[in-house]
Write an enzyme that holds these catalytic residues in place. Structure first.
Site, mmCIF file in Angstrom:
data_model
loop_
_atom_site.group_PDB
_atom_site.id
_atom_site.type_symbol
_atom_site.label_atom_id
_atom_site.label_comp_id
_atom_site.label_asym_id
_atom_site.label_seq_id
_atom_site.Cartn_x
_atom_site.Cartn_y
_atom_site.Cartn_z
ATOM 1 N N GLU A 153 0.815 -1.219 0.000
ATOM 2 C CA GLU A 153 0.000 0.000 0.000
ATOM 3 C C GLU A 153 0.851 1.272 0.000
ATOM 4 O OE1 GLU A 153 -4.089 -1.576 2.103
ATOM 5 O OE2 GLU A 153 -2.682 -0.421 3.316
ATOM 6 N N GLU A 311 -6.726 -7.269 -1.250
ATOM 7 C CA GLU A 311 -7.343 -7.136 0.066
ATOM 8 C C GLU A 311 -8.772 -6.619 -0.067
ATOM 9 O OE1 GLU A 311 -5.419 -4.768 3.025
ATOM 10 O OE2 GLU A 311 -3.411 -5.479 2.519
#
Length: 675
Positions: A153, A311
């Site tokens: 991320e 995710e």
């Protein structure tokens, strides 16, 4: 997932983040047994394990990771092995405190969480590449490793650092961007305003906190730099991994979702073998299913085909003001909707819910309650669903409509000192996307400079405040050659340097739209204006209005009241062999839907399938068959016309297919013509 470096896992990959280091080793055998029961085929490992893998600088301990990877291999579960560089250990910051990030107000942030590092820090880069290299050397040939997971991320928490090291890196980037010509930078930034002229590169700083609003082009270039700086870290790690394992694909998890806008993913996408995304719902979003579809289509467009959902959540997250659990059937619908919009892998954060740490209240595939829980039963059912959909892998979608999406335009629109601070790029695009989604019309997202716009019948630019002159000309040529273009208000206003196009608004689009505006009249929060003309009685608009004069276009709708009563609000213009529409205001939801319905019908755009209201329709096209996804968001169930085989049940379909209440049907059907 169409690159030479393919993911060597059959069917739709299924799994989640696996963090066995958080648990005693005796738990791992149970994890393997339950993963097999759930149908898990791949897990991400090592994402936040730097402190355990390298307990001191240059000292490695791979014993735990060796056991984990061997265990996964023995149980037929592939590993997406991460470089752990999103969370440097305490020893690193104790030795290199200069690598800590500094915020806009000049405060140095402390370590003790994740992503607390300066992206421009040489010490961080050296350490990150060293640990990536050590992992690559040790595990390049391990049979469990199916994919490299670079970092985690990027830009989630530290998209910008304002320290002196970052300032120096910013100046280096600016010198490259402007050809080492300080005069060119001064011109681009308009530094004659407010005495901002620079006489030496060393005088340039990041846009730190100031007494008044900083220069908009300065801020825009800063956003571009921050995206590029993080990308340079990603590609540096990727190169280390690729040298050790040239055939193993590499990915990093994007954050293509409503609340994040730090990185220009058009620039990131070509650098990765497989595109992955993390997507989470917002609890206060009344139509979260639209958000899934929009960002799934954006990911598919970035990837040029299938992508990987790295995710999402089985239930509640832990980082919103109120974290609600998902309703019955919602997790399954979410996951299969991602597949419908191009995901060839479905994964969650995380496998086993943590009992300690900052994410202990984040849901997981195996919740705190264990296997005697609805989440676990749903996880097992989803694994069976994905096995039934294995043949869908590698199929993609075709669309007749494209929406222009541009991160520069998004960043520029939301800078301070705009005519209205109420405009949000994401919301404006979603307002236009939603009626198409409801109608079952497939949508791609494109860059404004896309050289192949002619493959679409209709191109929409809901919000393109910033547009380079060449890109505006590209959209105009699409119209001249017979395409239909629709442009939203406050578009075409500034060039790539955020300089206003002079001569009247909407600047770069005046000619193609056949209108000119001399003054803007943004509306106050809660204020509306009525609309008349070829719209339904009672039509209204909010957010925006402007004094439009026709220079070739025809008025479709006009303002009914207020200072612009009688002035055009929506226009239509023949340009070359095509048609250009301008929505110079923000119509209410029903009026906007009716206008977009008319525009697409005139352009010859048809829905993917005839289905009842409330049923999401998405089609993926494969080499041998098409796959029609029908998703019920009403909770009432329905039937839709179809012929073929329903894959989730294996039942033949003749005439119609039943869609269970709140459920999903996926029909394998014969190819249809794309004309």
């Amino acid at each position: 997932m169409s690159t030479a470096r393919r993911l060597r896992i059959p069917g739709i990959a299924y799994g989640g983040d696996y963090n066995p280091e958080q648990w005693p080793e005796e738990v791992w055998a149970e994890d393997m047994r339950l993963m097999r029961e759930a149908g898990v085929t791949m897990v991400s490992v090592g994402i936040f394990s730097w402190a355990l893998l390298e307990p001191a600088e240059g000292v490695y301990d791979f014993a735990r990771m060796d056991k984990i990877l061997d265990l996964l291999q023995e149980n037929g579960i592939a590993a997406d092995l991460a470089t752990p560089t999103a969370a440097p250990p305490a020893w690193f910051f104790h030795k290199y405190p200069e690598a800590l990030p500094v915020d806009r107000d000049g405060r140095t942030l402390s370590y003790g969480s994740r992503q607390t590092f300066c992206p421009s820090s040489p010490a961080y880069r050296r350490a990150a590449l060293r640990i990536a290299g050590a992992l690559a050397e040790r595990y390049a040939d391990h049979p469990a490793v199916a994919m490299w997971h670079v970092h985690n991320e990027y830009g989630c928490h530290n998209d910008a650092c304002y320290c002196d090291t970052s300032a120096a890196a910013f100046r280096t980037w600016l010198r490259a961007r402007y050809g080492d010509d300080l005069g060119a930078l001064n011109h681009a930034w308009g530094t004659t305003f407010w005495s901002q002229w620079y006489y030496d590169w060393e005088q340039i700083l990041p846009p730190r906190a100031t007494a008044a609003p900083p220069n908009p082009t300065h801020q825009l270039d800063w956003r571009r730099f921050c995206s590029a700086e993080l990308l340079s870290l990603c590609t540096a790690e990727r190169d280390v991994l690729r040298r050790a394992a040239p055939d193993t694909p590499a990915t990093t998890n994007f954050l293509v979702l409503r609340t994040i806008d730090a990185l220009d993913y058009w620039r990131w996408a070509p650098e990765l073998d497989i595109l992955s995304n993390d997507h989470y719902l917002l609890s206060d979003d009344p139509e979260a299913e639209v958000d899934i579809a929009l960002h799934g289509d954006l990911m598919r467009s970035l990837a040029g085909g299938p992508w990987f959902l790295m995710e999402h959540s089985t239930g509640a997250v832990n980082w919103q003001p109120v974290n609600r659990a998902k309703r019955p059937g919602e997790m399954r619908r979410n996951a299969l909707a991602h597949v419908a919009h191009g995901a060839d892998g479905i994964a969650f954060f995380q496998w086993r819910a943590a009992k300690a740490g900052a994410e202990q209240w984040h849901s997981a595939m195996l919740p705190h309650a264990g296997t005697d829980s609805q989440i676990w039963r749903d996880v097992v059912q989803l694994g069976a669903d994905l096995r039934a959909l294995a043949e869908v892998r590698d199929s993609t979608s075709t669309a007749q409509v494209a929406i222009v999406w541009d991160w520069d335009a998004r960043w520029a629109l939301e800078l301070p000192s705009q005519p209205s601070g109420e405009l949000r790029y994401q919301d404006l695009v979603r307002d236009w996307y939603t009626p198409l989604w409801r109608a079952g019309v497939a949508v791609d997202f494109v860059r404004p400079d896309d050289p192949e716009l002619d493959r679409y019948k209709l191109v929409l630019a809901p919000s393109l405040y910033l547009v380079a002159e060449a890109d505006a000309a590209n959209l105009a040529r699409f119209t001249e050659r017979g395409g239909t273009l629709a442009v939203g208000f406050h578009s075409g206003m500034v060039d790539e340097n955020a300089h206003v196009y002079l001569g009247g608004y909407p600047g770069a689009f005046r000619d193609v739209l056949g209108v000119v505006t001399d003054e803007l009249f943004p509306l106050l929060p809660g204020e509306t204006t009525g609309l008349t003309g070829d719209v339904a009685s009672g039509a209204t608009a909010d957010l925006w209005s402007e004094r439009i004069r026709l220079t070739g276009a025809q008025a479709v709708a006009s303002h009914a009241d207020g200072p612009l009563a009688g002035r055009p609000a929506v226009t239509r213009h023949r340009h070359g062999d095509g048609t250009a529409w301008y929505l110079g205001t923000h119509p209410d939801q029903d009026t906007l839907a009716a206008l977009l319905d008319r525009i697409r019908q005139e352009a010859g755009v048809t829905p993917e399938h005839d289905a009842p209201a409330g049923i999401e329709v998405v089609r993926r096209r494969g080499a041998q068959a098409d796959y029609l996804f029908l998703i019920d968001h009403t909770g009432k169930g329905a039937e839709a016309p179809a012929e073929g085989v329903e894959l989730l049940t294996g039942a033949p379909v003749t005439g119609t297919v039943p869609i269970p209440p709140g459920g999903v049907a996926v029909v394998r059907e014969l190819h249809r013509s794309t004309s």
